[in-house]
Design a protein around this motif. Structure first.
Motif, PDB file in Angstrom:
ATOM      1  N   UNK B  40       0.839  -1.205   0.000  1.00  0.00           N
ATOM      2  CA  UNK B  40       0.000   0.000   0.000  1.00  0.00           C
ATOM      3  C   UNK B  40       0.875   1.257   0.000  1.00  0.00           C
ATOM      4  N   UNK B  44       1.001   3.764  -3.173  1.00  0.00           N
ATOM      5  CA  UNK B  44       0.396   5.059  -2.922  1.00  0.00           C
ATOM      6  C   UNK B  44      -1.036   5.058  -2.438  1.00  0.00           C
ATOM      7  N   UNK B  45      -1.486   3.964  -1.792  1.00  0.00           N
ATOM      8  CA  UNK B  45      -2.812   4.041  -1.183  1.00  0.00           C
ATOM      9  C   UNK B  45      -2.768   3.752   0.319  1.00  0.00           C
ATOM     10  N   UNK B  46      -1.538   3.773   0.880  1.00  0.00           N
ATOM     11  CA  UNK B  46      -1.390   3.478   2.306  1.00  0.00           C
ATOM     12  C   UNK B  46      -2.135   4.457   3.202  1.00  0.00           C
TER      13      UNK B  46
END
Lengths: 233, 112
Positions: B40, B44-46
Motif C-alpha cells: 500500500x 500510494x494508497x497506504x
C-alpha cells in the motif's frame, strides 16, 4: 494481510460482508459433516493455534514481514468447511479485541483469509490425495503447494476487490505486481509452517487429520498390527 | 478410554504450544509492515487506511493498556487472544458437531 478500514469503499465492503455471511452460513451446514464428538475439540484448538502463529510475523526482506494465514493448514487438519469457521473466528477476535483488520473490512478479511486461502489449500490438498491416495508425502506436498499458492491468490483477490471499489485510483497492474511479488515470498513461509505443523500432527495423531482420512487404514494397521482394520465402533 | 485420554493429552500439548507462541514467542516477531501495508505504501494508497472503531480498545495492537513492559503487555494480549479464540471457535464447533446419532433432519443427511 488484514485489510484495514478505508482501503475499500462502503459499497464493496458491504458486498464482501454479504458474501462472507453467505459463506459462513454454508460452512455452518458443511462443517456438520466434518465434525463429530472426536474432531470438534481439534477445530477449536486449530483456531487458537492459527491465532497464535498469526502473531509471529516473519521478515521477508526489504523491511517487510508476513505471517501465516492458516487457511490451507486448517483445511487439511479439520476439513474445508470447519476451516472457514475456525479462521473466521480468528478474524473476529482480531478485529473486535485487537483492532487488527478493520471492522467494516471484516467481511473482506473473511472472504480473503477465511475463504480464498481455505479453498486454494483444500483444492491442492484434495488433488494430491486423489492422485496418490495412500501417500503421506503427497498429502504434505499438496498442502504445502496449496499453502504457498493461497497467499498470492488471496493477494490478487484483494487487488480484484480494489479494482472494483478501491479508495483511490492507482495503476492496478503495478499494484498487482507488487502485491504478488511480496506475497510469493510470504507464501514460502506459509508453506514451511503448514508442512511443519501438518507433518508433526500426522506423525503423532494421523487419525485426527481430516485430509488423512484415507490414510487411516494404514495408520490403524501400523498402530495395532494384531487387529482388523476399521473394527466396528 | 485410553484413546480419549491420548486425545486429551494431544489437545493440551497443542494448547500449551499456542499459549507459548502467543505469550512468549510473539515478542520476537518482526515489527516491519506486512506485505499488504508495504504494498500500500509502495503503490500510494497506504494513507487511505483509517483507524478501526475499536482502535482505542484496551487490547488494541496486541498490547494491554496500562502495562508498560512490552514483553508482558504483548504476552498478556497473546494469551487473552488464544483463550478468546478457543472459546469462540470451540463454542461454534461444539454447537455444530454431530452428537452421538444424527437427527433425521440433519442437513448433511448422514447418520452416525
Amino acid at each position: 494481510m488484514h485489510v484495514p478500514d478505508g482501503f475499500l469503499d462502503a459499497t464493496t465492503s458491504a458486498g464482501t460482508a454479504v458474501l462472507a455471511a453467505g459463506t459462513v452460513a454454508v460452512a455452518l451446514r458443511g462443517a456438520r459433516a466434518e465434525l463429530d464428538e472426536r474432531t470438534a475439540p481439534l477445530a477449536g484448538l486449530t483456531a487458537a493455534f492459527v491465532f497464535a502463529v498469526q502473531m509471529m510475523n516473519f521478515p521477508v526482506g526489504a523491511g517487510t514481514s508476513g505471517h501465516l494465514m492458516g487457511g490451507a493448514l486448517a483445511a487439511a487438519l479439520v476439513g474445508p468447511w470447519t476451516a472457514v469457521l475456525s479462521v473466521t473466528c480468528v478474524l473476529v477476535v482480531q478485529a473486535l479485541l485487537f483492532a487488527d483488520g478493520g471492522l467494516t473490512a471484516l467481511g473482506t478479511n473473511v472472504v480473503l483469509i477465511g475463504a480464498v486461502t481455505v479453498a486454494v489449500g483444500y483444492l491442492c490438498t484434495r488433488l494430491a490425495t486423489a492422485l496418490a491416495p495412500r501417500s503421506r508425502a503427497a498429502l504434505l506436498a499438496g498442502s504445502g503447494i496449496g499453502a504457498f499458492l493461497s497467499v498470492p491468490v488471496a493477494a490478487l483477490a484483494f487487488v480484484g476487490l480494489f479494482a472494483v471499489g478501491g479508495a483511490v485510483d492507482v495503476p492496478l497492474g503495478a499494484m498487482a505486481a507488487t502485491m504478488t511479488g511480496v506475497h510469493l515470498l510470504i507464501g514460502l513461509g506459509e508453506a514451511a509452517i503448514t508442512v511443519a505443523v501438518l507433518g508433526a500432527v500426522l506423525a503423532v495423531r494421523p487419525d485426527l487429520v481430516h485430509a488423512a482420512r484415507r490414510l487411516r487404514g494404514t495408520a490403524t494397521l501400523a498402530d495395532r498390527p494384531a487387529t482388523a482394520v476399521g473394527g466396528a465402533r | 478410554m485410553t484413546r480419549a485420554r491420548r486425545t486429551g493429552g494431544f489437545l493440551l500439548a497443542g494448547l500449551l504450544l499456542a499459549l507459548l507462541v502467543a505469550g512468549v514467542g510473539s515478542y520476537y516477531a518482526s515489527s516491519h509492515p506486512d506485505g499488504l501495508e508495504w504494498s500500500a505504501e509502495q503503490e500510494g494508497f497506504g494513507d487511505t487506511a483509517r483507524d478501526s472503531a475499536v482502535a482505542g480498545s484496551p487490547l488494541a495492537d496486541y498490547a494491554v493498556t496500562g502495562v508498560d513492559d512490552a514483553r508482558l503487555s504483548g504476552g498478556l494480549a497473546g494469551v487473552v487472544g488464544v483463550a478468546a479464540t478457543l472459546v469462540l471457535a470451540g463454542g461454534v464447533t461444539l454447537l455444530v458437531r454431530r452428537r452421538g446419532r444424527d437427527r433425521a433432519d440433519a442437513p448433511a443427511g448422514r447418520t452416525g
